[in-house]
Design a protein around this motif. Sequence first.
Motif, short mmCIF file in Angstrom:
data_model
loop_
_atom_site.label_atom_id
_atom_site.label_comp_id
_atom_site.label_asym_id
_atom_site.label_seq_id
_atom_site.Cartn_x
_atom_site.Cartn_y
_atom_site.Cartn_z
N ILE A 208 0.84 -1.20 0.00
CA ILE A 208 0.00 0.00 0.00
C ILE A 208 0.88 1.24 0.00
CG2 ILE A 208 -1.67 1.35 1.33
CD1 ILE A 208 -2.87 -1.25 2.34
N ALA A 209 1.87 1.26 0.90
CA ALA A 209 2.70 2.45 1.08
C ALA A 209 3.51 2.80 -0.16
CB ALA A 209 3.63 2.24 2.27
N GLY A 210 4.20 1.80 -0.73
CA GLY A 210 5.08 2.07 -1.87
C GLY A 210 4.38 2.77 -3.02
N PRO A 211 3.26 2.22 -3.52
CA PRO A 211 2.56 2.87 -4.62
C PRO A 211 2.02 4.26 -4.26
CG PRO A 211 1.98 0.56 -4.56
CD PRO A 211 2.76 0.84 -3.31
N LEU A 212 1.50 4.44 -3.04
CA LEU A 212 0.96 5.74 -2.67
C LEU A 212 2.07 6.79 -2.58
CD1 LEU A 212 -1.70 4.90 0.08
CD2 LEU A 212 -2.07 5.39 -2.35
N VAL A 213 3.21 6.42 -2.01
CA VAL A 213 4.34 7.35 -1.92
C VAL A 213 4.84 7.70 -3.32
CG1 VAL A 213 6.79 7.47 -1.29
CG2 VAL A 213 5.10 6.70 0.40
N LYS A 214 4.92 6.72 -4.20
CA LYS A 214 5.39 6.96 -5.56
C LYS A 214 4.44 7.89 -6.30
CE LYS A 214 6.78 4.63 -9.83
NZ LYS A 214 7.01 3.31 -10.49
N ARG A 215 3.16 7.66 -6.17
CA ARG A 215 2.17 8.50 -6.86
C ARG A 215 2.21 9.93 -6.36
NH1 ARG A 215 -3.74 7.10 -5.41
NH2 ARG A 215 -3.11 5.06 -6.20
N ARG A 216 2.40 10.11 -5.06
CA ARG A 216 2.41 11.45 -4.48
C ARG A 216 3.74 12.17 -4.69
NH1 ARG A 216 -0.86 11.83 1.03
NH2 ARG A 216 -2.69 10.58 0.55
N GLY A 217 4.78 11.44 -5.06
CA GLY A 217 6.08 12.05 -5.24
C GLY A 217 6.67 12.58 -3.95
N MET A 218 6.45 11.87 -2.85
CA MET A 218 6.90 12.33 -1.53
C MET A 218 8.41 12.18 -1.37
SD MET A 218 3.83 10.76 0.87
CE MET A 218 4.41 11.62 2.35
N ASP A 219 9.01 13.12 -0.70
CA ASP A 219 10.45 13.08 -0.42
C ASP A 219 10.66 12.34 0.90
OD1 ASP A 219 13.18 13.48 -0.61
OD2 ASP A 219 13.09 15.51 0.25
N VAL A 220 10.53 11.02 0.84
CA VAL A 220 10.63 10.20 2.05
C VAL A 220 11.48 8.98 1.76
CG1 VAL A 220 8.41 10.94 2.99
CG2 VAL A 220 8.51 8.95 1.47
N ALA A 221 11.95 8.34 2.84
CA ALA A 221 12.61 7.04 2.74
C ALA A 221 11.60 5.97 3.11
CB ALA A 221 13.80 6.99 3.68
N VAL A 222 11.49 4.94 2.28
CA VAL A 222 10.60 3.82 2.53
C VAL A 222 11.48 2.62 2.88
CG1 VAL A 222 8.81 2.32 1.56
CG2 VAL A 222 8.88 4.75 0.94
N ILE A 223 11.46 2.22 4.16
CA ILE A 223 12.43 1.25 4.69
C ILE A 223 11.72 -0.04 5.07
CG2 ILE A 223 14.15 0.85 6.49
CD1 ILE A 223 14.09 4.03 6.84
N PRO A 224 11.91 -1.12 4.32
CA PRO A 224 11.30 -2.40 4.68
C PRO A 224 11.82 -2.89 6.04
CG PRO A 224 12.03 -2.44 2.41
CD PRO A 224 12.61 -1.20 3.03
N LEU A 225 10.90 -3.35 6.87
CA LEU A 225 11.26 -3.81 8.22
C LEU A 225 11.55 -5.30 8.18
CD1 LEU A 225 8.59 -1.70 10.11
CD2 LEU A 225 11.08 -1.34 10.14
N LEU A 226 12.80 -5.63 7.88
CA LEU A 226 13.22 -7.02 7.66
C LEU A 226 14.09 -7.57 8.77
CD1 LEU A 226 14.11 -6.75 3.85
CD2 LEU A 226 11.91 -7.31 4.90
#
Length: 288
Positions: A208-226
């Motif tokens: 959910i997060a990845g596509p929404l962040v990409k669409r919005r063009g947000m200047d954020v880091a998306v860090i998988p919790l592995l």
Amino acid sequence: MPAWAEGLRSACRQRRLVLALTALLACHGAPGGAQTSDLVSRTALRVCADPANDPMSMQDGSGYENRLAELIASKLDLPVTYEWYPMATGFIRNTLKAGKCDVVMGYAQGHELVLNSNHYMTSAFVLIVPAGGDLAVVRKLDDPALQGHRIGVIAGSPPANHLARNGLIGKAKPYQLVVDRRHDSPSGQMLDDLAAGRIDAAVMWGPIAGPLVKRRGMDVAVIPLLREDHFPKLFYRITMGVRQGEKVWQRKLNSLIRRHQGEIDAILAEAGVPLVSDMGDKMIELGQ
């Protein structure tokens, strides 16, 4: 009664019994038989989906699960039709089990309500923080750097357990888990709050997060919790769900997934879905 007549009568009874058993097997099938696949439509790929589960499934066809459905349907040389129902309590009972549709495009592996196909992706919950900020180096929810920060999380989701264990839940901002997404979007609200500075970080399901962040063009880091050490795990294998017992249909989908995994990966990557290894221990990139 003459002996020959009694023998003839017995033979007739046996013949009727054989015919009855044959008819019974024809109707109900032997173990592992293909009879339940008769419930699957031969004229369309009938998909069970939420009409407003952005960015996955949308009634206007814009979700990436819609594109996955179109891909599978094209390989079957069938059109796609939908049975729309909110992804909430009763979803499977009122769609798949009711025989109104034949496949759910995205379902976590191992769920007892459906028979799972082989998984077509593995993804994880992610931590979303401002790019270049102090929290951009965080990789685990027990990182001391998170202490004192307000973190958005979907109430009742697996990461909430980790926030509670690590003493972060007191300042966390919860967002509703079960809503009618035609009228409410907890994930969208969480990203709005992050952009406005009302929260310092967000924890969200990666697909959910990845596509929404990409669409919005947000200047954020998306860090998988592995790297979480404790239960519950934060990565999941995602399958296509079919009715229990429909092994023939399951095997057909397994074959399609195996032969067209590259095309599936391309759809997911284009959408911005973060993909991780099957064991949830590293990120993967398209083609690796």
